[in-house]
Design a protein around this motif. Structure first.
Motif, mmCIF file in Angstrom:
data_model
loop_
_atom_site.group_PDB
_atom_site.id
_atom_site.type_symbol
_atom_site.label_atom_id
_atom_site.label_comp_id
_atom_site.label_asym_id
_atom_site.label_seq_id
_atom_site.Cartn_x
_atom_site.Cartn_y
_atom_site.Cartn_z
ATOM 1 N N GLY A 33 -9.544 -8.559 -3.416
ATOM 2 C CA GLY A 33 -8.477 -7.197 -2.704
ATOM 3 C C GLY A 33 -7.389 -8.532 -3.344
ATOM 4 O O GLY A 33 -7.276 -9.860 -2.919
ATOM 5 N N LEU A 34 -5.922 -7.808 -3.544
ATOM 6 C CA LEU A 34 -4.697 -8.301 -3.522
ATOM 7 C C LEU A 34 -4.003 -7.936 -2.502
ATOM 8 O O LEU A 34 -2.847 -8.134 -2.744
ATOM 9 C CB LEU A 34 -4.342 -7.595 -5.233
ATOM 10 N N GLY A 35 -4.713 -7.817 -1.460
ATOM 11 C CA GLY A 35 -3.678 -7.618 0.207
ATOM 12 C C GLY A 35 -3.131 -9.553 -0.178
ATOM 13 O O GLY A 35 -3.395 -10.243 -0.218
ATOM 14 N N VAL A 36 -2.767 -9.157 1.210
ATOM 15 C CA VAL A 36 -2.246 -10.785 2.511
ATOM 16 C C VAL A 36 -3.343 -11.714 2.351
ATOM 17 O O VAL A 36 -3.294 -12.992 1.276
ATOM 18 C CB VAL A 36 -1.654 -10.452 3.104
ATOM 19 N N SER A 37 -4.406 -11.541 2.536
ATOM 20 C CA SER A 37 -5.674 -12.308 2.419
ATOM 21 C C SER A 37 -6.314 -12.486 1.541
ATOM 22 O O SER A 37 -6.009 -14.170 1.182
ATOM 23 C CB SER A 37 -6.211 -11.645 3.320
ATOM 24 N N ASP A 56 -9.181 -6.557 -7.749
ATOM 25 C CA ASP A 56 -8.104 -5.273 -7.437
ATOM 26 C C ASP A 56 -8.988 -3.878 -7.957
ATOM 27 O O ASP A 56 -8.429 -3.496 -8.927
ATOM 28 C CB ASP A 56 -7.887 -5.049 -7.070
ATOM 29 N N GLN A 62 3.891 -2.028 -7.209
ATOM 30 C CA GLN A 62 3.168 -3.030 -6.594
ATOM 31 C C GLN A 62 1.908 -4.240 -6.523
ATOM 32 O O GLN A 62 2.064 -5.015 -6.208
ATOM 33 C CB GLN A 62 3.223 -2.396 -4.643
ATOM 34 N N LEU A 63 0.779 -3.315 -7.080
ATOM 35 C CA LEU A 63 -0.343 -4.461 -7.418
ATOM 36 C C LEU A 63 0.278 -5.580 -8.381
ATOM 37 O O LEU A 63 -0.410 -5.968 -8.574
ATOM 38 C CB LEU A 63 -1.421 -3.769 -7.473
ATOM 39 N N ARG A 66 2.695 -7.671 -7.510
ATOM 40 C CA ARG A 66 1.383 -8.963 -6.838
ATOM 41 C C ARG A 66 0.970 -9.225 -7.857
ATOM 42 O O ARG A 66 0.823 -11.158 -8.028
ATOM 43 C CB ARG A 66 1.065 -8.704 -5.914
ATOM 44 N N SER A 95 -11.411 -10.139 0.435
ATOM 45 C CA SER A 95 -10.713 -9.445 1.810
ATOM 46 C C SER A 95 -11.677 -8.790 3.248
ATOM 47 O O SER A 95 -12.959 -8.041 2.530
ATOM 48 C CB SER A 95 -9.746 -9.173 0.946
ATOM 49 N N TRP A 98 -13.377 -4.930 2.745
ATOM 50 C CA TRP A 98 -13.792 -4.754 1.766
ATOM 51 C C TRP A 98 -15.414 -4.624 2.360
ATOM 52 O O TRP A 98 -16.312 -5.151 3.191
ATOM 53 C CB TRP A 98 -14.277 -5.261 0.415
#
Length: 498
Positions: A33-37, A56, A62-63, A66, A95, A98
């Motif tokens: 996962g390429l989110g905040v966490s 991801d 956007q990804l 990042r 993350s 999932w």
């Protein structure tokens, strides 16, 4: 409740000294996962010498942006493939969102590779910066987690303790654990997702506020959902805090393995028994952390110190107070912390009074359990409800609220499900069904609610549904409601604002 010493699992950092660098250096870790966490975990582990690959399934601009930031720091990123386990992976860090059924995790299981979450990594990294790890006071539940954790942090600050609200709220917990600022204690909000992936966490004290069906598509069953919530009690040192009005929470305490001497502490909106906190004649009192809990009680605060003093919010305050008292906080700090606390927006927030009618925004009530608590706080209600029901049923909610309802305005994609429950259990209540899901529907809903309401009534926007059919999130929905109310107030001669 079981009572025996729990030995911290390997890697859980049971001592206060720093971990050996070799625990992470050179280890091949895959972050899902390429989110905040995910970004937080990747940077932290790479900074400790691990070889990190982030995967991801998406491949958006956007990804890619990042990914470029991480790759500049020497972290490998793979977009468009969230199913294949990178070769040589020794640990997967996921993350929270999932699902356990994700193909990546099936591949990890087949390869004998553990899967953990960012909260688990934060727990293992405590003391990595050479400082004494802060204690964790942990909170979970279907509803009220964020408010309770923020109340708890406010109480701890009033006691002069270095603290912060972390976890499923604000800054990623890994960043706080490894950051430059030193803390005495952390107020930790934990979701069922985070608890599922955090097998080693052992809090000083923990609380389950309530249990109601939620996220069952992720967990697979109510039993599995409750079991993940109950993980918050595992290894507690001082107190397992439960809701006396919700027997399922006490059952989870009884199932937990805790450290010797850890106590079950209940909270109730009624008069408390021994080892409980409760309410007596408008006073929040403690019969748990006093010298003689059989015959004495300690005054902590007045109900009026809780803002807003809706029943479910008073319950949140009692849970926060119980955790703070378990940590040794004095009664005056409980009172001062509750007085200083202000809830986040869109949580039973009074917007305005117009023509003798109060308008209240509880857009955060995104499920039936939260809406039930909100509806119970007012005597005469015109209810604005609807959105994405996420498979929920509304018979119990409507049955409990029926006598309080003066009218209902329905919006959103799944409003028919609520309409059917109203027809079965509140057939005499006037219902306006707005056949639209555009964002402008909120203004019409407020106008219709104003038409149904009279002086002394409360127009309550507590949708009992998610917002994404009409709005970006519950914040935008709440803002639309507040704007519509302000417009309404402006149309009234001498209209009053909040």
């Amino acid at each position: 409740m079981a009572g025996h010493q729990v030995t911290p699992p390997s890697g859980s950092s049971g001592s206060s000294g720093p971990s050996e660098p070799s625990a992470w250096s050179g280890k091949n870790i895959t972050v899902a996962g390429l989110g905040v966490s995910g970004i937080s975990a990747a940077r932290a582990l790479a900074g400790l010498g691990a070889r990190v690959t982030v995967v991801d399934g998406g491949d958006s601009p956007q990804l890619r942006e990042r990914a470029a930031g991480l790759e500049a720091d020497g972290i490998a990123v793979r977009l468009g493939d969230a199913e294949t386990l990178p070769e040589g992976t020794e640990l997967v860090v996921t993350s929270p969102g999932w699902k356990p059924s994700s193909p990546l995790f099936a591949a990890a299981a087949e390869a004998g590779v553990d899967v953990v979450g960012d909260v688990e990594i934060a727990w293992r990294l405590r003391g990595e910066n050479g400082r004494k790890p802060a204690a964790w006071l942990a909170v979970t539940g279907t509803n009220g987690k964020t408010t309770t954790v923020q109340m708890l942090a406010s109480i701890l600050k009033a006691a002069g303790l270095r603290t912060r609200a972390v976890g499923n709220i604000g800054t990623p917990i890994i960043d706080v654990v490894l950051g430059d600022e030193e803390y005495d204690v952390l107020a930790v909000e934990l979701s069922s997702y985070q608890l599922h992936w955090a097998p080693s966490v052992r809090a000083h004290s923990g609380a389950v506020l309530n249990l109601a069906p939620d996220h069952l598509d992720w967990h697979g069953s109510m039993k599995a959902y409750a079991a993940d919530k109950g993980r918050i009690y595992e290894g507690n040192q001082v107190a397992c805090v439960y809701n006396a009005a919700d027997p399922a929470t006490e059952h989870l305490v009884r199932q937990a393995d805790v450290e010797e001497g850890c106590r079950a502490i209940g909270f109730t909106l009624g008069a408390p028994g021994p080892s409980m906190l409760g309410v007596v004649e408008g006073i929040l009192v403690d019969r748990a952390f006093v010298e003689d809990r059989r015959t004495t009680a300690q005054e902590l605060a007045e109900v009026s110190d809780v803002k807003p003093a809706a029943p479910h919010n008073v319950a949140n305050a009692l849970a926060a107070a119980a955790l703070a008292r378990a940590f040794g906080v004095e009664p005056q700090a409980v009172r001062d912390g509750l007085r200083a606390f202000r809830p986040d927006a869109h949580r039973i927030a009074h917007v305005a009074d117009v023509a003798g009618v109060a308008y209240v925004d509880d857009s955060k009530a995104t499920n039936t359990h939260a809406a039930e608590a909100s509806l119970a706080a007012y005597e005469s209600i015109v209810w604005i409800a609807g959105g994405l029901a996420k498979g929920a049923t509304f018979d119990t909610l409507v049955t409990k609220a029926a006598k309080r309802l003066r009218g209902v305005v329905l919006i959103g994609a799944d409003r028919a499900v609520i309409a059917e429950a109203l027809a079965r259990h509140a057939p005499d209540v006037p219902v306006v069904d707005l056949d639209r899901t555009d964002t402008g529907a909120m203004a019409e809903a407020v106008r219709e609610a104003a038409r149904l309401a009279g002086p002394g009534d409360t127009v309550l926007m507590a949708p009992a549904c998610a917002s994404m059919d009409m709005f970006t999130d519950y914040n935008k929905r709440g803002e639309a409601f507040a704007e519509a109310v302000r417009d309404l107030a402006g149309q009234e001669p001498g209209g009053a604002g909040a």
